[in-house]
Design a protein around this motif. Structure first.
Motif, PDB file in Angstrom:
ATOM      1  N   CYS A  50       0.822  -1.213   0.000  1.00 41.99           N
ATOM      2  CA  CYS A  50       0.000   0.000   0.000  1.00 41.99           C
ATOM      3  C   CYS A  50       0.855   1.262   0.000  1.00 41.99           C
ATOM      4  O   CYS A  50       0.332   2.369  -0.061  1.00 41.99           O
ATOM      5  CB  CYS A  50      -0.926   0.007   1.211  1.00 41.99           C
ATOM      6  SG  CYS A  50      -0.069   0.258   2.779  1.00 41.99           S
ATOM      7  N   ASP A  97     -10.089  -5.904 -11.654  1.00 36.80           N
ATOM      8  CA  ASP A  97     -10.970  -6.706 -10.806  1.00 36.80           C
ATOM      9  C   ASP A  97     -11.054  -8.126 -11.322  1.00 36.80           C
ATOM     10  O   ASP A  97     -11.078  -9.070 -10.546  1.00 36.80           O
ATOM     11  CB  ASP A  97     -12.365  -6.081 -10.753  1.00 36.80           C
ATOM     12  CG  ASP A  97     -12.382  -4.755 -10.006  1.00 36.80           C
ATOM     13  OD1 ASP A  97     -11.477  -4.529  -9.177  1.00 36.80           O
ATOM     14  OD2 ASP A  97     -13.301  -3.955 -10.256  1.00 36.80           O
ATOM     15  N   GLY A 110      -9.494  -2.313   4.529  1.00 39.26           N
ATOM     16  CA  GLY A 110      -9.942  -1.469   3.427  1.00 39.26           C
ATOM     17  C   GLY A 110      -8.924  -0.432   2.983  1.00 39.26           C
ATOM     18  O   GLY A 110      -8.634  -0.306   1.782  1.00 39.26           O
ATOM     19  N   TRP A 114      -5.934  -2.079   1.132  1.00 38.57           N
ATOM     20  CA  TRP A 114      -6.357  -2.635  -0.162  1.00 38.57           C
ATOM     21  C   TRP A 114      -6.527  -1.517  -1.192  1.00 38.57           C
ATOM     22  O   TRP A 114      -6.039  -1.606  -2.308  1.00 38.57           O
ATOM     23  CB  TRP A 114      -7.652  -3.429  -0.002  1.00 38.57           C
ATOM     24  CG  TRP A 114      -8.200  -3.908  -1.314  1.00 38.57           C
ATOM     25  CD1 TRP A 114      -9.262  -3.404  -1.989  1.00 38.57           C
ATOM     26  CD2 TRP A 114      -7.684  -4.969  -2.123  1.00 38.57           C
ATOM     27  NE1 TRP A 114      -9.447  -4.092  -3.156  1.00 38.57           N
ATOM     28  CE2 TRP A 114      -8.498  -5.057  -3.266  1.00 38.57           C
ATOM     29  CE3 TRP A 114      -6.618  -5.855  -1.986  1.00 38.57           C
ATOM     30  CZ2 TRP A 114      -8.273  -6.005  -4.270  1.00 38.57           C
ATOM     31  CZ3 TRP A 114      -6.401  -6.792  -2.988  1.00 38.57           C
ATOM     32  CH2 TRP A 114      -7.218  -6.858  -4.116  1.00 38.57           C
ATOM     33  N   ARG A 115      -7.224  -0.449  -0.804  1.00 41.53           N
ATOM     34  CA  ARG A 115      -7.464   0.647  -1.760  1.00 41.53           C
ATOM     35  C   ARG A 115      -6.164   1.308  -2.191  1.00 41.53           C
ATOM     36  O   ARG A 115      -5.959   1.587  -3.375  1.00 41.53           O
ATOM     37  CB  ARG A 115      -8.431   1.664  -1.153  1.00 41.53           C
ATOM     38  CG  ARG A 115      -9.872   1.164  -1.135  1.00 41.53           C
ATOM     39  CD  ARG A 115     -10.854   2.238  -0.694  1.00 41.53           C
ATOM     40  NE  ARG A 115     -10.657   2.669   0.684  1.00 41.53           N
ATOM     41  CZ  ARG A 115     -11.135   2.030   1.735  1.00 41.53           C
ATOM     42  NH1 ARG A 115     -11.828   0.926   1.585  1.00 41.53           N
ATOM     43  NH2 ARG A 115     -10.920   2.483   2.953  1.00 41.53           N
ATOM     44  N   ARG A 116      -5.259   1.552  -1.249  1.00 43.96           N
ATOM     45  CA  ARG A 116      -3.980   2.181  -1.616  1.00 43.96           C
ATOM     46  C   ARG A 116      -3.152   1.256  -2.500  1.00 43.96           C
ATOM     47  O   ARG A 116      -2.575   1.692  -3.505  1.00 43.96           O
ATOM     48  CB  ARG A 116      -3.195   2.561  -0.355  1.00 43.96           C
ATOM     49  CG  ARG A 116      -3.727   3.801   0.332  1.00 43.96           C
ATOM     50  CD  ARG A 116      -2.777   4.318   1.405  1.00 43.96           C
ATOM     51  NE  ARG A 116      -2.471   3.329   2.431  1.00 43.96           N
ATOM     52  CZ  ARG A 116      -3.099   3.247   3.600  1.00 43.96           C
ATOM     53  NH1 ARG A 116      -4.056   4.094   3.903  1.00 43.96           N
ATOM     54  NH2 ARG A 116      -2.748   2.330   4.468  1.00 43.96           N
ATOM     55  N   ASP A 164      -4.645   1.187  -5.943  1.00 41.33           N
ATOM     56  CA  ASP A 164      -4.325   2.436  -6.650  1.00 41.33           C
ATOM     57  C   ASP A 164      -2.898   2.406  -7.194  1.00 41.33           C
ATOM     58  O   ASP A 164      -2.648   2.848  -8.320  1.00 41.33           O
ATOM     59  CB  ASP A 164      -4.490   3.652  -5.727  1.00 41.33           C
ATOM     60  CG  ASP A 164      -5.941   3.989  -5.444  1.00 41.33           C
ATOM     61  OD1 ASP A 164      -6.840   3.476  -6.150  1.00 41.33           O
ATOM     62  OD2 ASP A 164      -6.181   4.772  -4.490  1.00 41.33           O
TER      63      ASP A 164
END
Length: 112
Positions: free
Chosen positions: A26, A57, A73, A76-78, A81
């Motif tokens: 991340c 995805d 969360g 995962w998002r970082r 990205d």
């Protein structure tokens, strides 16, 4: 007969523990033990995903359940990205390389 319902996430948590397994994908330094987000506000909800994540995805959901790890969360998002930005940069570089010979200096002068 007792019936127990298990989910992919529960199987991942049983295998790896109920902690985010991010080890820096991340962009943050987590150390050797992983994220270990403080739970002063309660344990963060976790999800299951591949380590490291893939840019799409479709690639992420195609990973076998045995290869999934727990993620919080924010990590995962970082991480997603970061891999998506790297994939976009790679696509741009390939496109630019393919177009280098198309528009040599001076070719467009007579087109106007």
């Amino acid at each position: 007969m007792e019936h127990t319902s298990s989910t992919v996430l529960q199987a991942v948590l049983d295998r790896h523990g109920a902690y985010c397994a991010c080890r820096g994908a991340c962009g943050k330094t987590h150390g050797r033990t992983g994220c270990r987000r403080p739970d002063q506000f309660g344990k963060p909800p976790l999800s299951a995903g591949p380590y490291p994540p893939h840019p799409t995805d479709r690639q992420n959901i195609a990973v076998p359940a045995a290869d999934l790890v727990p993620w919080c969360g924010p990590c995962w998002r970082r991480a997603l990205d970061i891999v998506r930005a790297a994939a976009a940069a790679e696509r741009r570089a390939r496109l630019e390389a393919l177009q280098e010979g198309l528009f040599a200096d001076g070719e467009l002068e007579g087109a106007a």
